[in-house]
Design a protein around this motif. Structure first.
Motif, PDB file in Angstrom:
ATOM      1  N   SER A  99      -1.432   9.926   5.037  1.00 52.43           N
ATOM      2  CA  SER A  99      -2.837   9.680   5.332  1.00 52.43           C
ATOM      3  C   SER A  99      -3.442   8.687   4.339  1.00 52.43           C
ATOM      4  O   SER A  99      -4.271   7.856   4.720  1.00 52.43           O
ATOM      5  CB  SER A  99      -3.628  10.986   5.318  1.00 52.43           C
ATOM      6  OG  SER A  99      -3.578  11.583   4.048  1.00 52.43           O
ATOM      7  N   ASP A 100      -3.030   8.749   3.102  1.00 51.80           N
ATOM      8  CA  ASP A 100      -3.503   7.804   2.089  1.00 51.80           C
ATOM      9  C   ASP A 100      -3.066   6.378   2.459  1.00 51.80           C
ATOM     10  O   ASP A 100      -3.842   5.428   2.350  1.00 51.80           O
ATOM     11  CB  ASP A 100      -2.961   8.198   0.720  1.00 51.80           C
ATOM     12  CG  ASP A 100      -3.597   7.450  -0.425  1.00 51.80           C
ATOM     13  OD1 ASP A 100      -4.735   6.972  -0.249  1.00 51.80           O
ATOM     14  OD2 ASP A 100      -2.963   7.341  -1.495  1.00 51.80           O
ATOM     15  N   THR A 101      -1.835   6.242   2.909  1.00 52.12           N
ATOM     16  CA  THR A 101      -1.322   4.935   3.325  1.00 52.12           C
ATOM     17  C   THR A 101      -2.115   4.395   4.505  1.00 52.12           C
ATOM     18  O   THR A 101      -2.553   3.242   4.504  1.00 52.12           O
ATOM     19  CB  THR A 101       0.166   5.033   3.709  1.00 52.12           C
ATOM     20  OG1 THR A 101       0.910   5.493   2.596  1.00 52.12           O
ATOM     21  CG2 THR A 101       0.708   3.691   4.152  1.00 52.12           C
ATOM     22  N   ILE A 108       0.840  -1.203   0.000  1.00 47.78           N
ATOM     23  CA  ILE A 108       0.000   0.000   0.000  1.00 47.78           C
ATOM     24  C   ILE A 108       0.873   1.250   0.000  1.00 47.78           C
ATOM     25  O   ILE A 108       0.570   2.232  -0.678  1.00 47.78           O
ATOM     26  CB  ILE A 108      -0.964  -0.024   1.206  1.00 47.78           C
ATOM     27  CG1 ILE A 108      -2.025  -1.090   0.999  1.00 47.78           C
ATOM     28  CG2 ILE A 108      -1.617   1.333   1.422  1.00 47.78           C
ATOM     29  CD1 ILE A 108      -2.888  -1.355   2.202  1.00 47.78           C
ATOM     30  N   ASP A 109       1.970   1.207   0.751  1.00 45.75           N
ATOM     31  CA  ASP A 109       2.853   2.372   0.835  1.00 45.75           C
ATOM     32  C   ASP A 109       3.501   2.694  -0.509  1.00 45.75           C
ATOM     33  O   ASP A 109       3.738   3.864  -0.828  1.00 45.75           O
ATOM     34  CB  ASP A 109       3.919   2.139   1.901  1.00 45.75           C
ATOM     35  CG  ASP A 109       4.680   3.392   2.233  1.00 45.75           C
ATOM     36  OD1 ASP A 109       4.036   4.455   2.321  1.00 45.75           O
ATOM     37  OD2 ASP A 109       5.908   3.310   2.425  1.00 45.75           O
ATOM     38  N   LYS A 110       3.784   1.677  -1.309  1.00 39.55           N
ATOM     39  CA  LYS A 110       4.366   1.907  -2.644  1.00 39.55           C
ATOM     40  C   LYS A 110       3.418   2.686  -3.555  1.00 39.55           C
ATOM     41  O   LYS A 110       3.852   3.479  -4.373  1.00 39.55           O
ATOM     42  CB  LYS A 110       4.688   0.574  -3.330  1.00 39.55           C
ATOM     43  CG  LYS A 110       5.905  -0.117  -2.820  1.00 39.55           C
ATOM     44  CD  LYS A 110       6.120  -1.389  -3.618  1.00 39.55           C
ATOM     45  CE  LYS A 110       7.107  -2.302  -2.947  1.00 39.55           C
ATOM     46  NZ  LYS A 110       7.230  -3.580  -3.665  1.00 39.55           N
ATOM     47  N   ARG A 111       2.118   2.430  -3.418  1.00 33.01           N
ATOM     48  CA  ARG A 111       1.135   3.043  -4.308  1.00 33.01           C
ATOM     49  C   ARG A 111       0.522   4.327  -3.759  1.00 33.01           C
ATOM     50  O   ARG A 111      -0.233   4.988  -4.444  1.00 33.01           O
ATOM     51  CB  ARG A 111       0.012   2.041  -4.595  1.00 33.01           C
ATOM     52  CG  ARG A 111       0.491   0.831  -5.380  1.00 33.01           C
ATOM     53  CD  ARG A 111      -0.621  -0.145  -5.699  1.00 33.01           C
ATOM     54  NE  ARG A 111      -0.887  -0.998  -4.531  1.00 33.01           N
ATOM     55  CZ  ARG A 111      -2.069  -1.081  -3.932  1.00 33.01           C
ATOM     56  NH1 ARG A 111      -3.087  -0.397  -4.359  1.00 33.01           N
ATOM     57  NH2 ARG A 111      -2.235  -1.884  -2.904  1.00 33.01           N
ATOM     58  N   SER A 112       0.844   4.673  -2.516  1.00 30.92           N
ATOM     59  CA  SER A 112       0.227   5.846  -1.884  1.00 30.92           C
ATOM     60  C   SER A 112       1.025   7.109  -2.175  1.00 30.92           C
ATOM     61  O   SER A 112       2.220   7.074  -2.444  1.00 30.92           O
ATOM     62  CB  SER A 112       0.147   5.643  -0.382  1.00 30.92           C
ATOM     63  OG  SER A 112      -0.667   4.543  -0.093  1.00 30.92           O
ATOM     64  N   HIS A 113       0.330   8.238  -2.067  1.00 28.84           N
ATOM     65  CA  HIS A 113       0.955   9.523  -2.318  1.00 28.84           C
ATOM     66  C   HIS A 113       1.192  10.312  -1.043  1.00 28.84           C
ATOM     67  O   HIS A 113       1.899  11.312  -1.071  1.00 28.84           O
ATOM     68  CB  HIS A 113       0.085  10.349  -3.274  1.00 28.84           C
ATOM     69  CG  HIS A 113      -0.125   9.666  -4.588  1.00 28.84           C
ATOM     70  ND1 HIS A 113       0.875   9.517  -5.500  1.00 28.84           N
ATOM     71  CD2 HIS A 113      -1.221   9.078  -5.125  1.00 28.84           C
ATOM     72  CE1 HIS A 113       0.404   8.874  -6.564  1.00 28.84           C
ATOM     73  NE2 HIS A 113      -0.873   8.595  -6.350  1.00 28.84           N
ATOM     74  N   SER A 114       0.598   9.893   0.057  1.00 29.33           N
ATOM     75  CA  SER A 114       0.780  10.609   1.315  1.00 29.33           C
ATOM     76  C   SER A 114       0.635   9.642   2.480  1.00 29.33           C
ATOM     77  O   SER A 114       0.191   8.500   2.314  1.00 29.33           O
ATOM     78  CB  SER A 114      -0.256  11.730   1.451  1.00 29.33           C
ATOM     79  OG  SER A 114      -1.556  11.177   1.553  1.00 29.33           O
ATOM     80  N   ASN A 151      -5.869   3.392   3.778  1.00 27.50           N
ATOM     81  CA  ASN A 151      -5.983   2.126   3.055  1.00 27.50           C
ATOM     82  C   ASN A 151      -5.493   0.943   3.878  1.00 27.50           C
ATOM     83  O   ASN A 151      -5.982  -0.176   3.723  1.00 27.50           O
ATOM     84  CB  ASN A 151      -5.214   2.195   1.745  1.00 27.50           C
ATOM     85  CG  ASN A 151      -5.871   3.114   0.749  1.00 27.50           C
ATOM     86  OD1 ASN A 151      -7.081   3.108   0.598  1.00 27.50           O
ATOM     87  ND2 ASN A 151      -5.082   3.941   0.086  1.00 27.50           N
ATOM     88  N   PHE A 152      -4.536   1.171   4.771  1.00 25.28           N
ATOM     89  CA  PHE A 152      -3.982   0.074   5.560  1.00 25.28           C
ATOM     90  C   PHE A 152      -4.918  -0.357   6.687  1.00 25.28           C
ATOM     91  O   PHE A 152      -5.007  -1.547   6.999  1.00 25.28           O
ATOM     92  CB  PHE A 152      -2.618   0.474   6.126  1.00 25.28           C
ATOM     93  CG  PHE A 152      -2.011  -0.562   7.009  1.00 25.28           C
ATOM     94  CD1 PHE A 152      -1.612  -1.787   6.491  1.00 25.28           C
ATOM     95  CD2 PHE A 152      -1.841  -0.332   8.360  1.00 25.28           C
ATOM     96  CE1 PHE A 152      -1.051  -2.756   7.309  1.00 25.28           C
ATOM     97  CE2 PHE A 152      -1.281  -1.290   9.182  1.00 25.28           C
ATOM     98  CZ  PHE A 152      -0.881  -2.501   8.653  1.00 25.28           C
TER      99      PHE A 152
END
Length: 82
Positions: free
Chosen positions: A46-48, A38-44, A51-52
């Motif tokens: 909070s986004d990580t 998830i961290d690879k595809r996130s931009h911030s 989704n996590f």
């Protein structure tokens, strides 16, 4: 068939057999893998985290269901005659 893979301590299920430890290690490894993916595809940050958290809840639910159905049940207390 008695499956005594976990025991309950409060609200936490702890493994008591090799199979229980293997399930716990697999759950933790999958959690780390999911976070990295998830961290690879996130931009911030909070986004990580947004989704996590959902994936973490699902992993915890599956672990808890497995532990609930394979826990070592305490022996019933014997009634004492006074």
């Amino acid at each position: 068939m008695k499956l005594n893979w976990f025991t309950r301590k409060g609200i936490i299920y702890l493994p008591v057999s090799i199979i229980g430890w293997i399930i716990l290690i697999i759950a933790l490894a999958y959690t780390v893998f999911t976070f990295i993916d998830i961290d690879k595809r996130s931009h911030s940050v909070s986004d990580t985290l947004i989704n996590f958290v959902f994936n973490l809840l699902l992993i915890g639910l599956v672990y808890t269901l497995i532990a609930y159905f394979t826990e070592k049940k305490p022996a019933p207390d014997l009634i004492k005659n006074k």
